[in-house]
Write a protein that holds these residues in place. Structure first.
Motif: not given
Length: 328
Positions: A196-216
């Motif tokens: 809805x916003x066109x801010x597609x970088x957010x998907x990449x950012x969330x992917x990195x957050x998910x990866x970070x949680x996995x590392x935790x």
């Protein structure tokens, strides 16, 4: 082969349930990623497949850890579950790295994705429901292991307080599915907001957050099971068993007490001080009573107990003479 099948029947059930659920979700998310090319979906696919492999190994390890002691391995196989968990986290660590790398690439070079959004959102919603159900089962198992009762909706928040008292396999399932449920919700929101916003970088950012949680999770599981593989003292049970032994009128002091975790079980080694005037025959009866008492405590499967002469020097500081006098 028959022995292995019997052992598998006693494996950690939440681990097996989580492995099957995550395998199903990983396959569905893989199909969704293939059709949509969504990087947040890629992260969730890697997460689910990693959790599935991890939890399947943990189920096998928890079953094998219950194998009876042998002459070659007199202490039993309790630490097998810790060793398996240490090996399993390597898989999650590799997938965490790939998830963060793909997320960073998409964050730096975002690509617009307008097709298949309903399919992607539906898969993530299904993932949230299934992961949440496994998390609920793991929470109930933790409370069952610690002897706590609660309502259906209170199981997850209440289990947080008793997480450190859970068995290694159950604790791992709880942590992984807590992160997985949060990851599904984050990916769901990221796709919706980006659309809805066109801010597609957010998907990449969330992917990195998910990866970070996995590392935790990798870090926590590694540290917990490294301590277990080395042989960690259960401080709470050590004090409990020590005080329990000191309540016996024949025990004057505790010279040495060790309560070591062997996977899901506890092994106790005790040297108690007593009156040297007591006969060996009488002390043997006292020993049988104390061994039976200690074995009745939760998780204890092996007790080694010896007596020594009372040296009139108090070694056990957790139990005062006043308390003992009152109990007598």
């Amino acid at each position: 082969m028959k022995e292995i099948i019997q052992l598998l029947k006693h494996g950690n059930k939440p681990s097996l349930s989580a492995a099957l659920v995550n395998l199903l979700l990983g396959s569905i998310k893989g199909a969704a990623y293939f059709f949509t090319g969504n990087v947040a979906m890629f992260a969730e696919m890697m997460h689910s497949l990693g959790d599935s492999a991890n939890q399947f190994f943990v189920f096998i390890g928890s079953a094998l850890s219950k194998k009876a002691p042998t002459k070659k391995f007199p202490n039993g196989f309790g630490r097998v579950v810790n060793l398996v968990c240490l090996g399993a986290v390597i898989i999650v660590a590799i997938l965490s790295y790939e998830t963060m790398k793909e997320g960073l690439h998409h964050f730096l070079y975002p690509s617009e994705q307008s097709e298949g959004i309903l399919f992607a959102l539906g898969v993530l919603l299904l993932g949230t429901i299934l992961e949440g159900s496994v998390l609920q089962k793991a929470a109930k198992e933790i409370l069952h292991e610690t002897g706590i009762s609660t309502s259906f909706f209170g199981a997850i928040p209440k289990s947080i307080a008793y997480l450190n008292q859970a068995k290694p396999a159950t604790k791992l399932v709880w942590m992984e599915d807590a992160v997985a449920t949060a990851g599904n919700l984050l990916a769901f929101l990221a796709i919706l907001i980006a659309y809805f916003t066109g801010f597609y970088q957010l998907e990449g950012l969330v992917s990195m957050i998910i990866g970070g949680m996995m590392f935790f999770v990798v870090g926590r599981v590694f540290l917990d099971n490294a301590r277990g593989a080395i042989g960690e003292t259960d401080e709470e049970m050590l004090i409990h068993i020590g005080n329990l032994v000191m309540e016996d009128s024949h025990v004057k002091d505790i010279e040495r007490l060790e309560v070591v975790k062997e996977g899901e079980f506890l092994h106790v080694e005790l040297v108690a001080e007593t009156d040297p005037k007591l006969s060996l025959e009488y002390l043997d009866q006292v020993r049988d009573h104390l061994v039976e008492l200690i074995l009745a405590q939760k998780g204890v499967t092996k007790v080694t107990l010896a007596f020594d002469i009372d040296d009139q020097i108090t070694e056990w500081k957790h139990y005062t003479k006043m308390n003992k006098t009152q109990n007598q």
